[in-house]
Motif scaffolding. Structure first.
Motif, PDB file in Angstrom:
ATOM      1  N   LEU A  31     -21.072 -25.366  88.714  1.00 42.03           N
ATOM      2  CA  LEU A  31     -20.424 -25.987  87.560  1.00 42.03           C
ATOM      3  C   LEU A  31     -19.265 -25.137  87.038  1.00 42.03           C
ATOM      4  O   LEU A  31     -18.189 -25.659  86.743  1.00 42.03           O
ATOM      5  CB  LEU A  31     -21.441 -26.240  86.445  1.00 42.03           C
ATOM      6  N   THR A  32     -19.464 -23.829  86.905  1.00 39.55           N
ATOM      7  CA  THR A  32     -18.406 -22.983  86.346  1.00 39.55           C
ATOM      8  C   THR A  32     -17.194 -22.898  87.266  1.00 39.55           C
ATOM      9  O   THR A  32     -16.088 -22.646  86.799  1.00 39.55           O
ATOM     10  CB  THR A  32     -18.909 -21.559  86.024  1.00 39.55           C
ATOM     11  N   SER A  33     -17.380 -23.132  88.548  1.00 40.52           N
ATOM     12  CA  SER A  33     -16.247 -23.065  89.477  1.00 40.52           C
ATOM     13  C   SER A  33     -15.523 -24.405  89.604  1.00 40.52           C
ATOM     14  O   SER A  33     -14.495 -24.485  90.275  1.00 40.52           O
ATOM     15  CB  SER A  33     -16.721 -22.583  90.855  1.00 40.52           C
ATOM     16  N   HIS A  34     -16.033 -25.450  88.960  1.00 42.13           N
ATOM     17  CA  HIS A  34     -15.399 -26.770  89.054  1.00 42.13           C
ATOM     18  C   HIS A  34     -14.234 -26.862  88.060  1.00 42.13           C
ATOM     19  O   HIS A  34     -14.355 -26.467  86.903  1.00 42.13           O
ATOM     20  CB  HIS A  34     -16.413 -27.885  88.781  1.00 42.13           C
ATOM     21  N   MET A  74     -12.922 -29.318  86.429  1.00 36.74           N
ATOM     22  CA  MET A  74     -13.068 -30.171  85.263  1.00 36.74           C
ATOM     23  C   MET A  74     -13.925 -29.551  84.172  1.00 36.74           C
ATOM     24  O   MET A  74     -13.938 -30.037  83.043  1.00 36.74           O
ATOM     25  CB  MET A  74     -13.668 -31.530  85.663  1.00 36.74           C
ATOM     26  N   VAL A  75     -14.662 -28.511  84.502  1.00 35.39           N
ATOM     27  CA  VAL A  75     -15.617 -27.908  83.566  1.00 35.39           C
ATOM     28  C   VAL A  75     -14.972 -26.720  82.859  1.00 35.39           C
ATOM     29  O   VAL A  75     -14.404 -25.836  83.501  1.00 35.39           O
ATOM     30  CB  VAL A  75     -16.897 -27.469  84.317  1.00 35.39           C
ATOM     31  N   LYS A  76     -15.081 -26.703  81.532  1.00 36.50           N
ATOM     32  CA  LYS A  76     -14.532 -25.605  80.733  1.00 36.50           C
ATOM     33  C   LYS A  76     -15.592 -24.544  80.429  1.00 36.50           C
ATOM     34  O   LYS A  76     -15.334 -23.354  80.520  1.00 36.50           O
ATOM     35  CB  LYS A  76     -13.967 -26.122  79.399  1.00 36.50           C
ATOM     36  N   ILE A  77     -16.806 -24.986  80.035  1.00 38.78           N
ATOM     37  CA  ILE A  77     -17.865 -24.067  79.607  1.00 38.78           C
ATOM     38  C   ILE A  77     -19.210 -24.564  80.121  1.00 38.78           C
ATOM     39  O   ILE A  77     -19.465 -25.779  80.118  1.00 38.78           O
ATOM     40  CB  ILE A  77     -17.930 -23.978  78.063  1.00 38.78           C
ATOM     41  N   VAL A  78     -20.063 -23.633  80.525  1.00 41.12           N
ATOM     42  CA  VAL A  78     -21.440 -23.945  80.898  1.00 41.12           C
ATOM     43  C   VAL A  78     -22.339 -22.979  80.142  1.00 41.12           C
ATOM     44  O   VAL A  78     -22.143 -21.775  80.176  1.00 41.12           O
ATOM     45  CB  VAL A  78     -21.686 -23.811  82.418  1.00 41.12           C
ATOM     46  N   LEU A  79     -23.316 -23.516  79.426  1.00 42.06           N
ATOM     47  CA  LEU A  79     -24.263 -22.691  78.675  1.00 42.06           C
ATOM     48  C   LEU A  79     -25.673 -22.952  79.165  1.00 42.06           C
ATOM     49  O   LEU A  79     -26.016 -24.023  79.570  1.00 42.06           O
ATOM     50  CB  LEU A  79     -24.181 -22.998  77.178  1.00 42.06           C
TER      51      LEU A  79
END
Length: 88
Positions: free
Chosen positions: A78-81, A83-88
């Protein structure tokens, strides 16, 4: 040196928070990325909220986690995609 013990007991239900700019494909893309590592993810386990300005979307994706390694793979994907800014 002692072995590090995981604070989670697996398997467990684990919520992953994902934020990105509002885009018509964001939800489908996040589900697709997570399903690579958690193929049993059901769309009812995804809650989408819009920011007050409407510029961003926040998704809570609750996965059936089987290991720390699986969660790490989900976070990395997710973090390398783009479109994604933040993953918690």
């Amino acid at each position: 040196m002692s072995e590090q013990k995981d604070v989670f007991e697996f398997p467990c239900r684990f919520p992953v928070k994902v934020m990105g700019e509002r885009h018509e494909e964001l939800t489908a893309t996040v589900i697709e990325v997570v399903r690579v590592h958690a193929p049993d993810l059901d769309e009812v386990d995804v809650v989408v909220r819009e920011s007050s300005s409407g510029k961003y979307l926040s998704l809570t994706v609750t996965v059936n986690a089987h290991s720390r390694a699986q969660l790490d793979q989900i976070y990395l994907a997710l973090t390398s995609h783009a479109m994604v800014k933040i993953v918690l």
